[in-house]
Scaffold this active site. Structure first.
Site, mmCIF file in Angstrom:
data_model
loop_
_atom_site.group_PDB
_atom_site.id
_atom_site.type_symbol
_atom_site.label_atom_id
_atom_site.label_comp_id
_atom_site.label_asym_id
_atom_site.label_seq_id
_atom_site.Cartn_x
_atom_site.Cartn_y
_atom_site.Cartn_z
ATOM 1 N N LYS A 135 0.659 -1.456 0.084
ATOM 2 C CA LYS A 135 -0.083 0.143 0.287
ATOM 3 C C LYS A 135 0.791 1.237 0.091
ATOM 4 O O LYS A 135 0.393 2.542 -0.327
ATOM 5 C CB LYS A 135 -0.954 0.002 1.050
ATOM 6 N N LYS B 124 1.802 2.569 2.223
ATOM 7 C CA LYS B 124 1.941 3.972 3.239
ATOM 8 C C LYS B 124 2.755 3.738 4.421
ATOM 9 O O LYS B 124 3.235 2.395 4.554
ATOM 10 C CB LYS B 124 0.408 3.386 3.942
#
Ligand code: C2G
Length: 134
Positions: A45, A47
């Site tokens: 992701k 992130k």
């Protein structure tokens, strides 16, 4: 007993997340949150989270609407989760609209809920940085 599942990182838990979890629970009787692991966040992701998986898990487990937190380790596990946990409804914010319609093939409902405007984990970090508080 209607069983609901949702997926996410839930970093810096905020009222947008709580709004999602409250509405998700209202669709059934039992809510499972598949919480993105640190590896999944970093490698898939992209992130970078403020809180670790264990810290985010502790926070999400404390939310009154949540019945169980499981790890989300990859993009592909949703179909097997649905069968393993006997899920009736998959719920997620409408920033993902259409992306998980394929899960209807598993015989469940797929629901996209409107996101809460103006709040996000990245916005919180930006505002704190801009205000000189970090
Ligand atoms: N959300 C919301 N309103 C906001 C922010 C988030 O409704 N202002 C919802 C998102 O739509 C999502 C959930 O809260 O349903 C968790 O948000 P994130 O942690 O950003 O989740 P995301 O990174 O989108 O992960 O496999 C699916 C992914 O793991 C979803």
């Amino acid at each position: 007993m209607k069983r609901v599942i949702t997926y996410g990182t839930f970093d810096l838990l905020h009222y947008g997340h709580i709004n999602l979890l409250r509405r998700a629970k209202a669709l059934g009787d039992y809510l499972i949150v598949a919480l993105s692991t640190d590896d999944f966040n970093q490698n898939e992701k992209h992130k970078h989270t403020y809180f670790t998986y264990e810290q985010r898990k502790q926070l999400v487990e404390s939310v009154r609407y949540v019945d169980l937190v499981i790890p989300e380790r990859n993009w592909e596990q949703k179909a097997s989760d649905i069968h393993e946990y006997h899920i009736d409804i998959f719920v997620i914010g409408d920033d993902w609209k259409g992306k998980f319609d394929y899960l209807k093939n598993e015989g469940i409902e797929v629901v996209y809920l409107p996101r809460t405007p103006e709040i996000s984990s990245s916005q919180i970090k930006k505002d704190l940085f801009d205000s000189g508080n970090i």
